[in-house]
Design a protein around this motif. Structure first.
Motif, PDB file in Angstrom:
ATOM      1  N   PRO A  25       0.818  -1.215   0.000  1.00 21.31           N
ATOM      2  CA  PRO A  25       0.000   0.000   0.000  1.00 21.31           C
ATOM      3  C   PRO A  25       0.854   1.267   0.000  1.00 21.31           C
ATOM      4  N   VAL A  26       0.371   2.276  -0.712  1.00 17.79           N
ATOM      5  CA  VAL A  26       0.963   3.609  -0.710  1.00 17.79           C
ATOM      6  C   VAL A  26      -0.190   4.586  -0.518  1.00 17.79           C
ATOM      7  N   LYS A  27       0.044   5.567   0.349  1.00 15.21           N
ATOM      8  CA  LYS A  27      -0.991   6.557   0.616  1.00 15.21           C
ATOM      9  C   LYS A  27      -0.473   7.942   0.239  1.00 15.21           C
ATOM     10  N   LEU A  28      -1.336   8.711  -0.400  1.00 12.09           N
ATOM     11  CA  LEU A  28      -1.076  10.098  -0.752  1.00 12.09           C
ATOM     12  C   LEU A  28      -2.011  10.960   0.082  1.00 12.09           C
ATOM     13  N   THR A  29      -1.456  11.955   0.760  1.00 15.88           N
ATOM     14  CA  THR A  29      -2.273  12.891   1.535  1.00 15.88           C
ATOM     15  C   THR A  29      -2.074  14.285   0.963  1.00 15.88           C
ATOM     16  N   LEU A  30      -3.179  14.937   0.630  1.00 24.25           N
ATOM     17  CA  LEU A  30      -3.159  16.309   0.149  1.00 24.25           C
ATOM     18  C   LEU A  30      -3.943  17.172   1.128  1.00 24.25           C
ATOM     19  N   SER A  31      -3.338  18.259   1.574  1.00 22.51           N
ATOM     20  CA  SER A  31      -4.028  19.217   2.430  1.00 22.51           C
ATOM     21  C   SER A  31      -3.720  20.620   1.921  1.00 22.51           C
ATOM     22  N   LYS A  32      -4.537  21.558   2.325  1.00 24.11           N
ATOM     23  CA  LYS A  32      -4.423  22.924   1.834  1.00 24.11           C
ATOM     24  C   LYS A  32      -3.345  23.686   2.605  1.00 24.11           C
ATOM     25  N   LYS A  33      -2.367  24.214   1.898  1.00 25.18           N
ATOM     26  CA  LYS A  33      -1.341  25.063   2.495  1.00 25.18           C
ATOM     27  C   LYS A  33      -1.807  26.518   2.475  1.00 25.18           C
ATOM     28  N   ASN A  34      -2.316  26.948   1.314  1.00 19.17           N
ATOM     29  CA  ASN A  34      -2.912  28.272   1.155  1.00 19.17           C
ATOM     30  C   ASN A  34      -3.874  28.196  -0.030  1.00 19.17           C
ATOM     31  N   GLU A  35      -4.273  29.299  -0.579  1.00 19.75           N
ATOM     32  CA  GLU A  35      -5.286  29.304  -1.643  1.00 19.75           C
ATOM     33  C   GLU A  35      -4.834  28.617  -2.933  1.00 19.75           C
ATOM     34  N   THR A  36      -3.515  28.541  -3.148  1.00 18.76           N
ATOM     35  CA  THR A  36      -3.018  27.984  -4.413  1.00 18.76           C
ATOM     36  C   THR A  36      -2.033  26.831  -4.248  1.00 18.76           C
ATOM     37  N   GLU A  37      -1.724  26.456  -3.001  1.00 19.20           N
ATOM     38  CA  GLU A  37      -0.736  25.400  -2.778  1.00 19.20           C
ATOM     39  C   GLU A  37      -1.265  24.320  -1.843  1.00 19.20           C
ATOM     40  N   TYR A  38      -0.700  23.135  -2.026  1.00 19.91           N
ATOM     41  CA  TYR A  38      -1.020  21.973  -1.196  1.00 19.91           C
ATOM     42  C   TYR A  38       0.209  21.567  -0.389  1.00 19.91           C
ATOM     43  N   PHE A  39      -0.044  20.968   0.775  1.00 17.74           N
ATOM     44  CA  PHE A  39       0.960  20.132   1.417  1.00 17.74           C
ATOM     45  C   PHE A  39       0.726  18.753   0.836  1.00 17.74           C
ATOM     46  N   ILE A  40       1.796  18.031   0.513  1.00 16.56           N
ATOM     47  CA  ILE A  40       1.663  16.699  -0.075  1.00 16.56           C
ATOM     48  C   ILE A  40       2.551  15.730   0.690  1.00 16.56           C
ATOM     49  N   SER A  41       2.026  14.538   0.928  1.00 15.46           N
ATOM     50  CA  SER A  41       2.779  13.521   1.658  1.00 15.46           C
ATOM     51  C   SER A  41       2.506  12.158   1.040  1.00 15.46           C
ATOM     52  N   PHE A  42       3.582  11.411   0.819  1.00 11.81           N
ATOM     53  CA  PHE A  42       3.488  10.034   0.339  1.00 11.81           C
ATOM     54  C   PHE A  42       3.939   9.134   1.479  1.00 11.81           C
TER      55      PHE A  42
END
Length: 144
Positions: A25-42
């Motif tokens: 399994p691999v999980k991708l997490t996307l969360s909002k950093k600001n109005e135009t950017e994401y925090f991303i984690s694998f």
């Protein structure tokens, strides 16, 4: 482009490692950093990437922003000062992240405008874009 709420959350898929029949399994997490950017984690079993010093514990973390080139959506992912370009597809509640190979262009890309031109040219002149198959995350489903 503005952050898309439909992408925010946790996504997961199973991948086969090269030379193995076992799926992991691999999980991708996307969360909002600001109005135009994401925090991303694998997150997942990524031991073969440890030598590149990009893994913290069992995760790779960075930031990303979305762009559109030639009608295709891309995530521009920044991890420890390295930038990766990946086509993003959301269809039927399944998310795919398809990174382009490093050599998708033979040109020296100096700025964002040149990158946009190179990506557009690549997609217009190839029957199938050149993805880095070992790092493609296909048909991810939303998880808790």
């Amino acid at each position: 482009m503005y952050v898309e709420d439909a992408l925010i959350g946790k996504w997961a898929t199973l991948i086969k490692k090269e030379g193995s029949e076992k799926e992991e399994p691999v999980k991708l997490t996307l969360s909002k950093k600001n109005e135009t950017e994401y925090f991303i984690s694998f997150t997942g079993a990524m031991d073969e990437l440890r030598s590149f010093n990009i893994i913290a514990a069992d995760s790779i973390n960075g930031t990303a922003f979305m762009s559109t080139v030639g009608g295709n959506q891309f995530l521009n992912i920044s991890i420890k000062s390295q930038v990766y370009i990946a086509e993003l597809k959301l269809k039927n509640d399944k998310l795919s992240l398809l990174p382009l190979v490093e050599h998708f262009t033979s040109k020296m890309v100096q700025n964002n405008a040149a990158l946009r031109i190179c990506v557009d040219f690549h997609y217009k002149t190839r029957v199938h874009p050149m993805f880095d198959e070992a790092f493609c995350l296909k048909d991810m489903v939303r998880v808790n």
